[in-house]
Design a protein around this motif. Structure first.
Motif, PDB file in Angstrom:
ATOM      1  N   SER A 140       0.856  -1.185   0.000  1.00 29.94           N
ATOM      2  CA  SER A 140       0.000   0.000   0.000  1.00 29.94           C
ATOM      3  C   SER A 140       0.889   1.230   0.000  1.00 29.94           C
ATOM      4  CB  SER A 140      -0.901   0.010   1.240  1.00 29.94           C
ATOM      5  OG  SER A 140      -1.664   1.192   1.306  1.00 29.94           O
ATOM      6  N   GLY A 141       0.614   2.175  -0.912  1.00 31.78           N
ATOM      7  CA  GLY A 141       1.412   3.388  -0.851  1.00 31.78           C
ATOM      8  C   GLY A 141       1.397   4.224  -2.100  1.00 31.78           C
ATOM      9  N   GLY A 142       1.983   5.411  -1.946  1.00 34.47           N
ATOM     10  CA  GLY A 142       2.015   6.363  -3.033  1.00 34.47           C
ATOM     11  C   GLY A 142       3.153   6.137  -4.008  1.00 34.47           C
ATOM     12  N   TRP A 143       4.097   5.274  -3.650  1.00 35.60           N
ATOM     13  CA  TRP A 143       5.182   4.990  -4.585  1.00 35.60           C
ATOM     14  C   TRP A 143       4.718   3.878  -5.514  1.00 35.60           C
ATOM     15  CZ3 TRP A 143      10.968   3.935  -3.019  1.00 35.60           C
ATOM     16  CH2 TRP A 143      11.779   4.104  -4.167  1.00 35.60           C
ATOM     17  N   THR A 144       3.896   4.256  -6.487  1.00 32.26           N
ATOM     18  CA  THR A 144       3.272   3.282  -7.369  1.00 32.26           C
ATOM     19  C   THR A 144       4.304   2.549  -8.214  1.00 32.26           C
ATOM     20  OG1 THR A 144       1.236   4.572  -7.437  1.00 32.26           O
ATOM     21  CG2 THR A 144       1.560   2.989  -9.213  1.00 32.26           C
ATOM     22  N   ALA A 145       5.337   3.239  -8.669  1.00 36.62           N
ATOM     23  CA  ALA A 145       6.352   2.594  -9.500  1.00 36.62           C
ATOM     24  C   ALA A 145       7.006   1.438  -8.762  1.00 36.62           C
ATOM     25  CB  ALA A 145       7.400   3.610  -9.937  1.00 36.62           C
ATOM     26  N   LEU A 146       7.337   1.633  -7.497  1.00 37.06           N
ATOM     27  CA  LEU A 146       7.907   0.554  -6.693  1.00 37.06           C
ATOM     28  C   LEU A 146       6.900  -0.572  -6.526  1.00 37.06           C
ATOM     29  CD1 LEU A 146      10.045  -0.671  -4.760  1.00 37.06           C
ATOM     30  CD2 LEU A 146       8.931   0.640  -2.932  1.00 37.06           C
ATOM     31  N   GLY A 147       5.637  -0.210  -6.228  1.00 41.24           N
ATOM     32  CA  GLY A 147       4.622  -1.225  -6.036  1.00 41.24           C
ATOM     33  C   GLY A 147       4.395  -2.068  -7.271  1.00 41.24           C
ATOM     34  N   VAL A 148       4.440  -1.434  -8.445  1.00 40.60           N
ATOM     35  CA  VAL A 148       4.275  -2.181  -9.696  1.00 40.60           C
ATOM     36  C   VAL A 148       5.397  -3.206  -9.846  1.00 40.60           C
ATOM     37  CG1 VAL A 148       4.367  -1.985 -12.211  1.00 40.60           C
ATOM     38  CG2 VAL A 148       2.946  -0.407 -10.886  1.00 40.60           C
ATOM     39  N   ARG A 149       6.631  -2.765  -9.641  1.00 37.07           N
ATOM     40  CA  ARG A 149       7.755  -3.692  -9.795  1.00 37.07           C
ATOM     41  C   ARG A 149       7.669  -4.835  -8.779  1.00 37.07           C
ATOM     42  NH1 ARG A 149      12.993  -3.484 -11.568  1.00 37.07           N
ATOM     43  NH2 ARG A 149      12.036  -2.644 -13.457  1.00 37.07           N
ATOM     44  N   LEU A 150       7.360  -4.515  -7.524  1.00 40.20           N
ATOM     45  CA  LEU A 150       7.266  -5.558  -6.514  1.00 40.20           C
ATOM     46  C   LEU A 150       6.140  -6.543  -6.831  1.00 40.20           C
ATOM     47  CD1 LEU A 150       7.859  -3.619  -3.166  1.00 40.20           C
ATOM     48  CD2 LEU A 150       9.329  -5.373  -4.162  1.00 40.20           C
ATOM     49  N   ALA A 151       5.014  -6.023  -7.312  1.00 41.68           N
ATOM     50  CA  ALA A 151       3.895  -6.903  -7.640  1.00 41.68           C
ATOM     51  C   ALA A 151       4.242  -7.855  -8.777  1.00 41.68           C
ATOM     52  CB  ALA A 151       2.665  -6.076  -7.997  1.00 41.68           C
ATOM     53  N   VAL A 152       5.165  -7.445  -9.647  1.00 33.83           N
ATOM     54  CA  VAL A 152       5.572  -8.289 -10.776  1.00 33.83           C
ATOM     55  C   VAL A 152       6.588  -9.337 -10.342  1.00 33.83           C
ATOM     56  CG1 VAL A 152       6.799  -8.291 -12.988  1.00 33.83           C
ATOM     57  CG2 VAL A 152       5.036  -6.577 -12.542  1.00 33.83           C
ATOM     58  N   VAL A 153       7.558  -8.950  -9.511  1.00 31.45           N
ATOM     59  CA  VAL A 153       8.682  -9.852  -9.217  1.00 31.45           C
ATOM     60  C   VAL A 153       8.528 -10.612  -7.908  1.00 31.45           C
ATOM     61  CG1 VAL A 153      10.244  -8.354 -10.508  1.00 31.45           C
ATOM     62  CG2 VAL A 153      10.077  -8.087  -8.013  1.00 31.45           C
ATOM     63  N   GLU A 154       7.569 -10.207  -7.054  1.00 35.71           N
ATOM     64  CA  GLU A 154       7.481 -10.786  -5.715  1.00 35.71           C
ATOM     65  C   GLU A 154       6.179 -11.567  -5.551  1.00 35.71           C
ATOM     66  OE1 GLU A 154       8.057 -12.435  -2.837  1.00 35.71           O
ATOM     67  OE2 GLU A 154       9.773 -11.067  -3.016  1.00 35.71           O
ATOM     68  N   PRO A 155       6.225 -12.904  -5.674  1.00 37.26           N
ATOM     69  CA  PRO A 155       4.995 -13.699  -5.618  1.00 37.26           C
ATOM     70  C   PRO A 155       4.328 -13.715  -4.248  1.00 37.26           C
ATOM     71  CG  PRO A 155       6.932 -15.122  -5.692  1.00 37.26           C
ATOM     72  CD  PRO A 155       7.416 -13.733  -5.943  1.00 37.26           C
ATOM     73  N   ARG A 156       5.031 -13.259  -3.207  1.00 36.60           N
ATOM     74  CA  ARG A 156       4.423 -13.265  -1.873  1.00 36.60           C
ATOM     75  C   ARG A 156       3.419 -12.131  -1.683  1.00 36.60           C
ATOM     76  NH1 ARG A 156      10.039 -13.811   1.379  1.00 36.60           N
ATOM     77  NH2 ARG A 156      10.633 -12.377  -0.309  1.00 36.60           N
ATOM     78  N   ILE A 157       3.397 -11.148  -2.568  1.00 37.15           N
ATOM     79  CA  ILE A 157       2.442 -10.049  -2.466  1.00 37.15           C
ATOM     80  C   ILE A 157       1.124 -10.478  -3.095  1.00 37.15           C
ATOM     81  CG2 ILE A 157       1.922  -7.694  -3.190  1.00 37.15           C
ATOM     82  CD1 ILE A 157       4.870  -7.062  -2.925  1.00 37.15           C
ATOM     83  N   ALA A 158       0.048 -10.459  -2.289  1.00 35.44           N
ATOM     84  CA  ALA A 158      -1.240 -10.995  -2.713  1.00 35.44           C
ATOM     85  C   ALA A 158      -2.222  -9.935  -3.160  1.00 35.44           C
ATOM     86  CB  ALA A 158      -1.858 -11.808  -1.572  1.00 35.44           C
TER      87      ALA A 158
END
Length: 240
Positions: A140-158
C-alpha cells in the motif's frame, strides 16, 4: 534485523525502529499476532517519517495488520550522492521554468526503483521470520512505480493499493500489464503533479481481473480519509 527503539502507542500499536544492514525502517504491529503484513511506501522514496505515511501506517496497524516501511537510498537519513543532488536540482530548475520534466523524472525515479526493490525484498525476508507476522503480504502506498515492480517480481504479495500521485517510469508502465493480483487504485482528479490521463492509462494497463479505481476531486494531498478506511476493507478481503 536489529530493533533500535520501541514504544507502545495509545491505540495499542507497537512502533519499533529497526535497521537491516544499512537499511533503516519502522515496523508497526497490532496487539494480536500473528498478523498479515502490509509493506507501505511513500511517494517516490520520501522519508519513512513522512507524517501522512505514519498516519496511514498507524491506522492500518490498529486494524490488525503489521505494517513496515523503509527509507530508500538517498532518502530520509540515508546519504545522497552528488548525482542525486544534481538530478533533484535539475528537476527543481526545470519545474520553475515550466519545461517538460519527464526525462528528468525518468533519470531519478527509475534508478530509485531499481535500488529499492532488492532492499524491500530483503526486508520482507527478515520480517516474515518474526513470530508476530504471519502473512499473507500486501502493498500500500504512493510509490506506485515501486509497487508495480514488486507486484511483478514478488509472488508473496497478494494484493496492492496504489496512490496515483507519483511518477511511474516507462519500464513500470510496461510491467503493469503483467500484474494479476487484486488492485485498488486511488486517483486525485485535480492532482497538479500527475496528469490525469497518464494515471487513467496506467489503470487501464493493469492485467488484473479485479481492479478498482476510486477518483476524488482535489489536489495531490487531498485524498479523503475515508479512502484509508476503504483501503483497509480491501486488505481485509484479500489478506484476512
Amino acid at each position: 534485523m536489529h530493533f533500535t527503539s520501541e514504544q507502545r502507542l495509545d491505540d495499542g500499536v507497537l512502533e519499533r525502529e529497526f535497521t537491516l544492514g544499512a537499511i533503516p525502517g519502522t515496523l508497526w504491529t497490532p496487539g494480536s499476532a500473528p498478523a498479515p503484513l502490509v509493506l507501505m511506501a511513500h511517494n517516490n522514496g520520501l522519508p519513512k517519517a513522512e507524517p501522512r505515511l505514519v498516519a496511514r501506517a498507524r491506522y492500518t496497524a490498529a486494524r490488525g495488520y503489521a505494517v513496515a516501511t523503509i527509507d530508500a537510498v538517498g532518502c530520509g537519513d540515508r546519504p545522497r550522492s552528488a548525482a542525486d543532488e544534481q538530478a533533484r536540482a535539475d528537476l527543481r530548475r526545470t519545474m520553475r521554468a515550466g519545461e517538460p520534466v519527464e526525462d528528468i523524472l525518468e533519470s531519478i525515479v527509475g534508478p530509485l526503483v531499481e535500488n529499492a526493490v532488492p532492499e524491500w525484498q530483503a526486508t520482507l525476508d527478515a520480517l516474515l521470520e518474526l513470530p508476530e507476522i504471519g502473512g499473507p503480504v500486501g502493498y500500500s502506498g504512493g510509490w506506485t512505480a515501486l509497487g508495480v515492480r514488486l507486484a511483478v517480481v514478488e509472488p508473496r504479495i497478494a494484493a496492492a493499493g496504489f496512490f496515483a500521485g507519483g511518477y511511474v517510469p516507462r519500464a513500470q508502465r510496461e510491467e503493469a500489464r503483467h500484474i494479476t493480483i487484486p488492485l485498488l487504485f486511488l486517483l486525485q482528479w485535480d492532482d497538479e503533479g500527475n496528469p490525469r490521463q497518464r494515471a487513467l492509462d496506467l489503470f487501464d494497463a493493469f492485467g488484473s481481473k479485479e481492479k478498482t479505481l476510486h477518483a476524488n476531486p482535489g489536489g495531490h494531498t487531498g485524498t479523503p480519509w475515508f479512502e484509508l478506511e476503504d483501503g483497509c476493507r480491501f486488505l481485509d478481503r484479500h489478506l484476512k
